[in-house]
Design a protein around this motif. Structure first.
Motif, PDB file in Angstrom:
ATOM      1  N   LYS A 243       0.818  -1.222   0.000  1.00 17.39           N
ATOM      2  CA  LYS A 243       0.000   0.000   0.000  1.00 17.39           C
ATOM      3  C   LYS A 243       0.845   1.263   0.000  1.00 17.39           C
ATOM      4  O   LYS A 243       0.343   2.350  -0.288  1.00 17.39           O
ATOM      5  CB  LYS A 243      -0.935   0.007   1.200  1.00 17.39           C
ATOM      6  N   ASN A 244       2.129   1.161   0.288  1.00 14.45           N
ATOM      7  CA  ASN A 244       3.005   2.335   0.370  1.00 14.45           C
ATOM      8  C   ASN A 244       3.666   2.699  -0.958  1.00 14.45           C
ATOM      9  O   ASN A 244       4.417   3.674  -1.017  1.00 14.45           O
ATOM     10  CB  ASN A 244       4.088   2.101   1.430  1.00 14.45           C
ATOM     11  N   GLY A 245       3.391   1.933  -2.021  1.00 17.44           N
ATOM     12  CA  GLY A 245       4.001   2.228  -3.312  1.00 17.44           C
ATOM     13  C   GLY A 245       5.251   1.405  -3.541  1.00 17.44           C
ATOM     14  O   GLY A 245       5.910   0.951  -2.605  1.00 17.44           O
ATOM     15  N   ALA A 246       5.613   1.223  -4.809  1.00 11.42           N
ATOM     16  CA  ALA A 246       6.695   0.317  -5.181  1.00 11.42           C
ATOM     17  C   ALA A 246       8.042   0.729  -4.612  1.00 11.42           C
ATOM     18  O   ALA A 246       8.894  -0.114  -4.333  1.00 11.42           O
ATOM     19  CB  ALA A 246       6.785   0.216  -6.702  1.00 11.42           C
ATOM     20  N   ASN A 247       8.278   2.036  -4.420  1.00 10.21           N
ATOM     21  CA  ASN A 247       9.553   2.475  -3.854  1.00 10.21           C
ATOM     22  C   ASN A 247       9.709   2.084  -2.397  1.00 10.21           C
ATOM     23  O   ASN A 247      10.814   2.124  -1.847  1.00 10.21           O
ATOM     24  CB  ASN A 247       9.690   3.994  -3.988  1.00 10.21           C
ATOM     25  N   ASN A 248       8.592   1.715  -1.782  1.00 16.27           N
ATOM     26  CA  ASN A 248       8.632   1.388  -0.351  1.00 16.27           C
ATOM     27  C   ASN A 248       8.279  -0.071  -0.079  1.00 16.27           C
ATOM     28  O   ASN A 248       7.928  -0.419   1.035  1.00 16.27           O
ATOM     29  CB  ASN A 248       7.654   2.297   0.409  1.00 16.27           C
ATOM     30  N   PHE A 249       8.372  -0.913  -1.106  1.00 15.27           N
ATOM     31  CA  PHE A 249       8.150  -2.338  -0.877  1.00 15.27           C
ATOM     32  C   PHE A 249       9.231  -2.860   0.073  1.00 15.27           C
ATOM     33  O   PHE A 249      10.422  -2.593  -0.110  1.00 15.27           O
ATOM     34  CB  PHE A 249       8.230  -3.106  -2.199  1.00 15.27           C
ATOM     35  N   MET A 250       8.808  -3.643   1.055  1.00 15.76           N
ATOM     36  CA  MET A 250       9.729  -4.183   2.046  1.00 15.76           C
ATOM     37  C   MET A 250       9.596  -5.699   2.101  1.00 15.76           C
ATOM     38  O   MET A 250       8.541  -6.263   1.788  1.00 15.76           O
ATOM     39  CB  MET A 250       9.447  -3.595   3.427  1.00 15.76           C
ATOM     40  N   THR A 251      10.683  -6.353   2.493  1.00 13.31           N
ATOM     41  CA  THR A 251      10.626  -7.795   2.720  1.00 13.31           C
ATOM     42  C   THR A 251      10.093  -8.055   4.125  1.00 13.31           C
ATOM     43  O   THR A 251       9.957  -7.140   4.940  1.00 13.31           O
ATOM     44  CB  THR A 251      12.017  -8.427   2.569  1.00 13.31           C
ATOM     45  N   LYS A 252       9.780  -9.304   4.403  1.00 11.78           N
ATOM     46  CA  LYS A 252       9.222  -9.663   5.709  1.00 11.78           C
ATOM     47  C   LYS A 252      10.217  -9.450   6.843  1.00 11.78           C
ATOM     48  O   LYS A 252       9.822  -9.321   8.006  1.00 11.78           O
ATOM     49  CB  LYS A 252       8.760 -11.123   5.686  1.00 11.78           C
TER      50      LYS A 252
END
Length: 434
Positions: A243-252
Motif C-alpha cells: 500500500k506504500n508504493g513500489a519504492n517502499n516495498f519491504m521484505t518480511k
C-alpha cells in the motif's frame, strides 16, 4: 526517437476497462485498488516522473477504444487459436493449388447444382439437370487431376525445403538461411547432422522461420499487477508494504524488496506516432535510456543483458546514486495479461523495398537460450532471404498447377460431354430453329 516533453499522465492513465472478467477478478486485490482514496506519499505511482522535461510513462496506459476489426478479432480468438484452424491454415499455405481445387469442388458439388435445381429460371428440367451434372463432374475432375499430378510434385518440393540436409547443397542452404553456421551442420566424419542439431551464427538453435519472433505478455503498470504476482516477482515481499508504493516495498525481515531486472519494462511514447512502446530494462538500448534519463551516467549501468546492473547501482553523471523510481516500471506476466506483444529493445534497421525505405524495430527469433537471452537478432540479410524464399516457394507451389492447367482444360472439354452422355445419360437440349 523523440519523447514527449510534456504529458498529462492522468489523461492516459486509466485501467483497461476491456479486460475480461477473469482478469478483473484475479486482480481485484492489487495495491492500486487498495491505495485509492488514501493520502499517498509524494513518490507514489500517480506522480509524474520528470527528468529535465523529458518523461516516460509512469502510470497505467489508457487502452483506446477498440475498432470494429479488433472486436471481430476478439470474437474469433477461440477459433483462430484452435488446432483445426492451425492445421487448415498450414495445409492451405503449403498446398495452395489443392486448397483452391477443394473450394471449387465444394462449390461445384453443392452450391451451383443446388442453385440450378431450386431456381431453374427459363430453362427446362432436363437442361438444369444437365448443367448440375456438368458442374459436379467438372468439380470432381478439377480436383482429381491436381490430386494425381500437382499434389505429389508440390509435396516433393516442400519435402526438399523441410529436409534441406538431405537434398540441398551447402551453398543453397546458406542462400536460403544466411544466419546459419554452416560448420555446425556436419559431423566430424563429414556426414550431415539432423537439422535439429544445427546452430546459427550466434551459437543458438537454428530455425528457418524468421516470422516466429520472440513475444512477451503485454506489460502492465505495477499498480495493475495482482498481489500474487508481486509476491512472485519480489522475493519474500511483505504484503502489508504494498500500500506504500513500489519504492517502499519491504521484505518480511524489514529490508528493501528487490525485483529481478528481467521482469522490468519501461513504457515510452513516441512524439510522432503517439504509440506506446515497451522496452525490457535488461536489454533496452543505451540511446533510449539516455533520452528518458538525461541525468544517468550510461557507463554505470554495466552493459546489456547479463552484464546490466540493477538500477539501485546506477549513478548520475556527477557520481551520485541514481534515483530510479520503481513506481514507473511495468511488469510482464501472463497471469495478469491476456495479450502479447513482440519483444523490442529500441534497436532499429532500415528496410528497403524498391524506392521505399522504412525504419523498423529489430525483432528477435524465438530461440532464446534462457530468460536472460534475447534470441537471434533478425537482420536485413535474413529479411531479404525470407522475401526471396517466399517468392521461390510460391513459384514451387503453383508452377505444377500452371503447367497442367491447359492440358486439364482441354481434357475437361473432351471428356465431360462423353461422361455425361454415356454414364449419366444426359444431353443438353438442342436449340429449336425458328
Amino acid at each position: 526517437m523523440k519523447i514527449h516533453t510534456t504529458q498529462n499522465l492522468d489523461s492516459i492513465a486509466k485501467t483497461n476497462s476491456t479486460n475480461n472478467m477473469a482478469l478483473k477478478e484475479f486482480r481485484k486485490n492489487n495495491y492500486s485498488e487498495r491505495m485509492r482514496g488514501h493520502d499517498l506519499p509524494a513518490d507514489t505511482y500517480e506522480k509524474n516522473v520528470s527528468f529535465r522535461g523529458k518523461k516516460i510513462l509512469s502510470s497505467a496506459v489508457k487502452a483506446g477504444k477498440k475498432t470494429f476489426s479488433e472486436k471481430v478479432a476478439d470474437s474469433m480468438r477461440g477459433f483462430t487459436n484452435s488446432g483445426f484452424f492451425n492445421w487448415a491454415a498450414k495445409s492451405c499455405s503449403e498446398n495452395e493449388a489443392m486448397a483452391q481445387s477443394g473450394v471449387a469442388l465444394g462449390i461445384c458439388l453443392a452450391l451451383r447444382p443446388g442453385t440450378l435445381l431450386l431456381f431453374p429460371g427459363d430453362k427446362n428440367k432436363n437442361d438444369c439437370m444437365y448443367a448440375a451434372a456438368h458442374s459436379m463432374s467438372s468439380g470432381a475432375w478439377g480436383y482429381v487431376v491436381p490430386a494425381l499430378l500437382v499434389k505429389p510434385t508440390v509435396n516433393g518440393y516442400f519435402k526438399v525445403i523441410k529436409e534441406a540436409h538431405k537434398y540441398m547443397s551447402e551453398s543453397m542452404i546458406k542462400r536460403r538461411s544466411p544466419h546459419i553456421n554452416i560448420d555446425s551442420i556436419k559431423n566430424v566424419d563429414g556426414t550431415i547432422k539432423d537439422m535439429k542439431q544445427w546452430l546459427d551464427r550466434d551459437g543458438r538453435k537454428f530455425t528457418t522461420d524468421i516470422k516466429d519472433v520472440r513475444k512477451v505478455a503485454k506489460p502492465k503498470h505495477i499498480s495493475e499487477i495482482s498481489n500474487e504476482t508481486l509476491q512472485k516477482k519480489f522475493k519474500n515481499l511483505d504484503v502489508d508494504s504494498i500500500k506504500n508504493g513500489a519504492n517502499n516495498f519491504m521484505t518480511k525481515d524489514g529490508k528493501k524488496a528487490q525485483i529481478d531486472l528481467k521482469d522490468i519494462f519501461i513504457a515510452v511514447q513516441d512524439e510522432g506516432s503517439g504509440k506506446v512502446k515497451y522496452y525490457p530494462l535488461l536489454h533496452v538500448e543505451d540511446n533510449i535510456l539516455k533520452e528518458v534519463y538525461p541525468d544517468l551516467d550510461i557507463k554505470s549501468i554495466g552493459g546489456t543483458g547479463r552484464d546490466r546492473l540493477n538500477p539501485d547501482k546506477w549513478l548520475t553523471k556527477d557520481g551520485k546514486a541514481f534515483n530510479f523510481d520503481k513506481n514507473s516500471i511495468f511488469i510482464s506476466d501472463y497471469n495478469d495479461s491476456d495479450k502479447t506483444i513482440t519483444l523490442i529493445t529500441g534497436k532499429t534497421r532500415e528496410e528497403v523495398r524498391g524506392k521505399k525505405k522504412e525504419i523498423k524495430d529489430v525483432c528477435y527469433q524465438n530461440n532464446a537460450i534462457d530468460d536472460l537471452d534475447l534470441g537471434t537478432e533478425i537482420k536485413n540479410d535474413m529479411v531479404e532471404a525470407d522475401w526471396a524464399n517466399a517468392i521461390q516457394d510460391k513459384i514451387g507451389g503453383w508452377l505444377p498447377d500452371t503447367v497442367v492447367a491447359y492440358p486439364r482444360a482441354a481434357a475437361t472439354i473432351a471428356v465431360l460431354p462423353f461422361i455425361l452422355k454415356n454414364v449419366f445419360h444426359l444431353e443438353k437440349s438442342k436449340e429449336k430453329k425458328n
